[in-house]
Write an enzyme that holds these catalytic residues in place. Structure first.
Site: not given
Ligand code: BGC
Length: 406
Positions: A181, A322
């Protein structure tokens, strides 16, 4: 054959070194030590639900804002991978911490390289494919002394680190995620100032942004020069705004800047895209969904539209790298997982080439400037004893994996 030619579907979970390992020494640890007190002060001006205050550490404890031992994953990785295997995962995304591998400029630490070799071996022994991130928001202290991402030198330093890691692990890693990101991070670190180096400077923001663009390309070249069949990608966060609500030109501009601008700058230098997706865009206003402990509104449909958007623009394999929710009581997570995976499968059925889903996260972890209080794990961590406890949602995810035929 490149691993992307195999067409396997990956069920995984994601973590980042700094959020779980413990014992790191990088730009974040410095910043945490300097700002913890202030952040407790800020937190004490808010009203917190009882269930958050009763967990340790709570938003009002200074320890919350200092990563310290984190989830002690550095020492407990084998046990953690047993947990991952136990719920049927066949993939795991984690980051290799630059400050461990190269604690001083040009000096690579053999012991730490061996540590990650053990990590990779432990994954392979359990039949789990590693997906490795090379920069997940932390920098060695010496890089910061040179100016961090604001300095052009970091492009060279970073690609040298990437080459070193690729040479060391050329037989162990097939999937690489160069940056996590970068677009969002740059605005939070250089424009809005709530992540280190915590600047509010538009010129510095631009410089850091374009250095990250160049660093990505250099790293891509470095990795491919070690092995052309590596699959090299990037993780980008994605936001979707619903057509009906926002006027077309605003929507178009927003999507372009927020979702495609960085990727457009590095086009031709990635083999796949990782989508990090969490919530309904604040720009849309509330949409009737449930809210996480961090106040993020759940909106499963958005993941479909973001996948579709990336697919239409770039026509490359996609992974959800994610997707998760801060939910200490595990009340929303079971349905959150089901609904989001359903949307991912809808995308696949529509011919969008999605190759994997990685839940954020396997374990509760250090949520950057928010600290330890948000709980994102499929497994709960007791930060006093470091004991792991399975949440119901982990079983829900395991059932989906067991019954899936993607
Ligand atoms: C990040 C993570 C973070 C998650 C939740 C993502 O944008 O890559 O490191 O913990 O968001 O906020």
């Amino acid at each position: 054959m490149t691993p992307l030619e195999e067409k396997e579907f990956y069920w995984g979970a994601s973590i980042a070194a700094h959020q779980v390992e413990g014992g790191n020494r990088n730009d974040w640890t410095d910043w945490e030590a300097r700002t913890a007190e202030l952040r407790v002060k800020k937190a004490s001006g808010k009203v917190w639900p009882e269930f958050i205050l009763k967990n340790y550490p709570s938003p009002l404890d200074e320890e919350t804002y200092v990563s310290g031992k984190a989830a002690d994953h550095y020492h407990r990785f084998r046990g953690d991978f047993d947990l991952a295997r136990g719920i049927g995962l066949n993939a795991f995304r984690f980051s290799i911490e630059w400050s461990r591998i190269e604690p001083e400029e040009g000096q690579f630490d053999k012991k730490e390289i061996e540590h990650y070799r053990e990590v990779l071996r432990a994954l392979r022994e359990r039949g789990i494919e590693p997906f490795v991130t090379l920069w997940h928001w932390t920098l060695p202290i010496w890089v910061v002394r040179h100016g961090g991402w604001k300095s052009r030198k970091t492009i060279f330093h970073f690609s040298r680190f990437c080459r070193k890691v690729a040479e060391e692990f050329r037989h162990d890693i097939r999937f690489w995620i160069v940056l996590n990101e970068p677009g969002l991070w740059t605005s939070e670190a250089y424009l809005f100032g709530f992540k280190p180096p915590a600047k509010r400077n538009i010129i510095a923001t631009g410089r850091a942004y374009f250095h990250l663009v160049r660093a990505h390309k250099e790293a891509y070249r470095a990795l491919k020069s070690v092995n052309t069949s590596f699959s090299v990608g990037i993780s980008e966060s994605g936001e979707w705004i619903e057509p009906r609500i926002i006027p077309r030109p605003v929507r178009y501009l927003f999507h372009y800047l927020r979702n495609y601008f960085f990727l457009k700058r590095i086009e031709g230098f990635f083999d796949f895209i990782g989508l990090n997706y969490y919530r309904r865009s604040a720009l849309m206003g509330p949409g009737g969904g449930a809210f996480s402990d961090m106040g993020w509104e759940v909106d499963p449909e958005g993941i479909y539209y973001r996948l579709r958007g990336f697919w239409q623009r770039f026509h490359l394999p996609l992974f959800v790298t994610e997707n998760g929710i801060a939910d200490a009581r595990d009340e929303l997570r079971p349905k959150f997982i089901q609904d989001h995976i359903e949307e991912v499968m809808r995308a696949r059925n529509d011919g969008i080439d999605v190759r994997g889903y990685f839940h954020w996260s396997l374990l509760d972890n250090f949520e950057w400037e928010e600290g330890f209080w948000p709980r994102f794990g499929l497994f709960e961590v007791d930060y006093r004893t470091m004991e792991r406890k399975k949440r119901e949602s982990a079983d829900v995810y395991a059932d989906i994996i067991r019954n899936s035929k993607p």
